[in-house]
Design a protein around this motif. Structure first.
Motif, PDB file in Angstrom:
ATOM      1  N   GLY A 175     -11.564-123.510  15.084  1.00 10.08           N
ATOM      2  CA  GLY A 175     -10.408-122.636  15.198  1.00 10.08           C
ATOM      3  C   GLY A 175      -9.158-123.201  14.578  1.00 10.08           C
ATOM      4  O   GLY A 175      -8.348-122.475  13.976  1.00 10.08           O
ATOM      5  N   ASN A 176      -8.967-124.519  14.689  1.00 10.39           N
ATOM      6  CA  ASN A 176      -7.799-125.172  14.099  1.00 10.39           C
ATOM      7  C   ASN A 176      -8.040-125.581  12.651  1.00 10.39           C
ATOM      8  O   ASN A 176      -7.182-125.390  11.794  1.00 10.39           O
ATOM      9  CB  ASN A 176      -7.421-126.418  14.913  1.00 10.39           C
ATOM     10  CG  ASN A 176      -6.824-126.082  16.262  1.00 10.39           C
ATOM     11  OD1 ASN A 176      -5.872-125.315  16.356  1.00 10.39           O
ATOM     12  ND2 ASN A 176      -7.394-126.648  17.315  1.00 10.39           N
ATOM     13  N   ARG A 210       4.657-137.979   7.301  1.00 10.98           N
ATOM     14  CA  ARG A 210       4.904-137.670   8.698  1.00 10.98           C
ATOM     15  C   ARG A 210       3.826-136.739   9.244  1.00 10.98           C
ATOM     16  O   ARG A 210       3.138-136.051   8.501  1.00 10.98           O
ATOM     17  CB  ARG A 210       6.285-137.031   8.883  1.00 10.98           C
ATOM     18  CG  ARG A 210       6.499-135.760   8.103  1.00 10.98           C
ATOM     19  CD  ARG A 210       7.953-135.322   8.166  1.00 10.98           C
ATOM     20  NE  ARG A 210       8.387-135.095   9.534  1.00 10.98           N
ATOM     21  CZ  ARG A 210       9.629-134.777   9.877  1.00 10.98           C
ATOM     22  NH1 ARG A 210      10.574-134.689   8.947  1.00 10.98           N
ATOM     23  NH2 ARG A 210       9.940-134.563  11.131  1.00 10.98           N
ATOM     24  N   ARG A 211       3.722-136.716  10.566  1.00  9.68           N
ATOM     25  CA  ARG A 211       2.742-135.855  11.226  1.00  9.68           C
ATOM     26  C   ARG A 211       3.222-134.415  11.193  1.00  9.68           C
ATOM     27  O   ARG A 211       4.343-134.112  11.595  1.00  9.68           O
ATOM     28  CB  ARG A 211       2.550-136.317  12.669  1.00  9.68           C
ATOM     29  CG  ARG A 211       1.612-135.452  13.485  1.00  9.68           C
ATOM     30  CD  ARG A 211       1.381-136.052  14.847  1.00  9.68           C
ATOM     31  NE  ARG A 211       0.603-135.155  15.698  1.00  9.68           N
ATOM     32  CZ  ARG A 211      -0.161-135.565  16.695  1.00  9.68           C
ATOM     33  NH1 ARG A 211      -0.258-136.848  16.968  1.00  9.68           N
ATOM     34  NH2 ARG A 211      -0.820-134.701  17.430  1.00  9.68           N
ATOM     35  N   ALA A 212       2.347-133.522  10.739  1.00  4.10           N
ATOM     36  CA  ALA A 212       2.706-132.109  10.660  1.00  4.10           C
ATOM     37  C   ALA A 212       2.177-131.324  11.851  1.00  4.10           C
ATOM     38  O   ALA A 212       2.829-130.418  12.352  1.00  4.10           O
ATOM     39  CB  ALA A 212       2.184-131.504   9.366  1.00  4.10           C
ATOM     40  N   MET A 213       0.970-131.640  12.288  1.00  6.14           N
ATOM     41  CA  MET A 213       0.368-130.962  13.438  1.00  6.14           C
ATOM     42  C   MET A 213      -0.810-131.796  13.896  1.00  6.14           C
ATOM     43  O   MET A 213      -1.215-132.760  13.234  1.00  6.14           O
ATOM     44  CB  MET A 213      -0.085-129.546  13.068  1.00  6.14           C
ATOM     45  CG  MET A 213      -1.139-129.491  11.967  1.00  6.14           C
ATOM     46  SD  MET A 213      -1.636-127.811  11.516  1.00  6.14           S
ATOM     47  CE  MET A 213      -2.441-127.271  13.011  1.00  6.14           C
ATOM     48  N   GLY A 214      -1.378-131.452  15.042  1.00  5.28           N
ATOM     49  CA  GLY A 214      -2.511-132.219  15.540  1.00  5.28           C
ATOM     50  C   GLY A 214      -3.010-131.668  16.856  1.00  5.28           C
ATOM     51  O   GLY A 214      -2.531-130.647  17.359  1.00  5.28           O
ATOM     52  N   GLY A 215      -3.994-132.358  17.425  1.00  8.48           N
ATOM     53  CA  GLY A 215      -4.554-131.908  18.681  1.00  8.48           C
ATOM     54  C   GLY A 215      -5.465-132.963  19.283  1.00  8.48           C
ATOM     55  O   GLY A 215      -5.689-134.031  18.702  1.00  8.48           O
TER      56      GLY A 215
END
Length: 243
Positions: A41-42, A21-26
């Motif tokens: 930064g990410n 599953r997707r945990a984080m993103g941008g």
């Protein structure tokens, strides 16, 4: 943990994929800001990924710059996915499979994995792309056109005395600004409707209509039965990586 990246003509979208599953993103506009400025930064806070998978439709120079930045940051070489003849339940219609934009292939794979059926995928970013598949995953082919925004900017750049103010979306315009805005949008809608009708003739049924991409939202109401897809390319990359 896997790092998934979808780099299009204008925007780069990324997601961390962990445990299916997707945990984080941008997302960011990569034409405006260098990779190291926008992403450090990410990404410096991320653990070293086990794999990096990239869907790319940009130039080789941009791909090399992205790969060099990733290698410096993670010491992991990214895998740039290319469209195959067949994979993930999709059979590519192109005689030269790699010439099909990999973003289109991966989005179709994600769509088919969610619900196998006859369907048309509309993706609207810098370009407007249309693709049709059958319930068996057979890709019929597709079309590529300028998005309404790109059509409008091209028209404004090639003509005089139109002005650059954005118009309203109307069926019959009584100002030049409204005529340009509405003409570009309604041309896209007409193309989608015609493509869907042609696909229905081949498939023997009216395909479902699914849209993805940030350029759709301003005019999606003109196609009231269009379903909204989300992050289909990244979801296709996750499937490619084995989930």
């Amino acid at each position: 943990m896997k790092l998934l990246v979808d780099i299009g003509n204008t925007r780069l979208k990324w997601a961390v994929w962990r445990d299916g599953r997707r945990a984080m993103g941008g997302v960011y506009a990569h034409r405006d800001t260098p990779f190291d400025v926008a992403l450090s930064g990410n990404w410096t806070a991320l653990p070293r990924p086990s794999a990096i998978l990239v869907s790319s439709v940009v130039s080789q120079d941009v791909e090399r710059a992205l790969a060099a930045f990733m290698a410096t940051l993670f010491d992991v070489a990214p895998q740039f996915v290319r469209s195959p003849a067949a994979a993930l339940g999709i059979t590519n219609a192109y005689a030269e499979p790699a010439r099909l934009g990999v973003d289109r292939f991966l989005a179709l794979a994600a769509l088919h994995a969610t619900q196998p059926r006859a369907q048309v995928l509309v993706s609207c970013g810098t370009a407007l792309t249309l693709d049709a598949i059958g319930a068996d995953g057979r890709h019929l082919g597709g079309l590529i056109a300028p998005s309404p925004d790109l059509s409008r900017h091209a028209l404004l750049g090639a003509t005089a005395r139109i002005g650059d103010a954005e118009g309203r979306l109307v069926e019959i315009a009584d100002t030049t600004q409204d005529a340009v805005q509405s003409g570009c949008v309604l041309a896209a809608v007409a193309l989608i409707e015609r493509f869907r009708a042609q696909a229905a003739g081949v498939l023997g049924e009216t395909p479902a209509l699914v849209g993805d991409g940030g350029g759709l939202d301003a005019w999606r109401a003109l196609l009231p039965d269009m379903e909204r897809g989300r992050d289909l390319v990244l979801r296709g990359l996750a499937l490619w990586s084995g989930g």
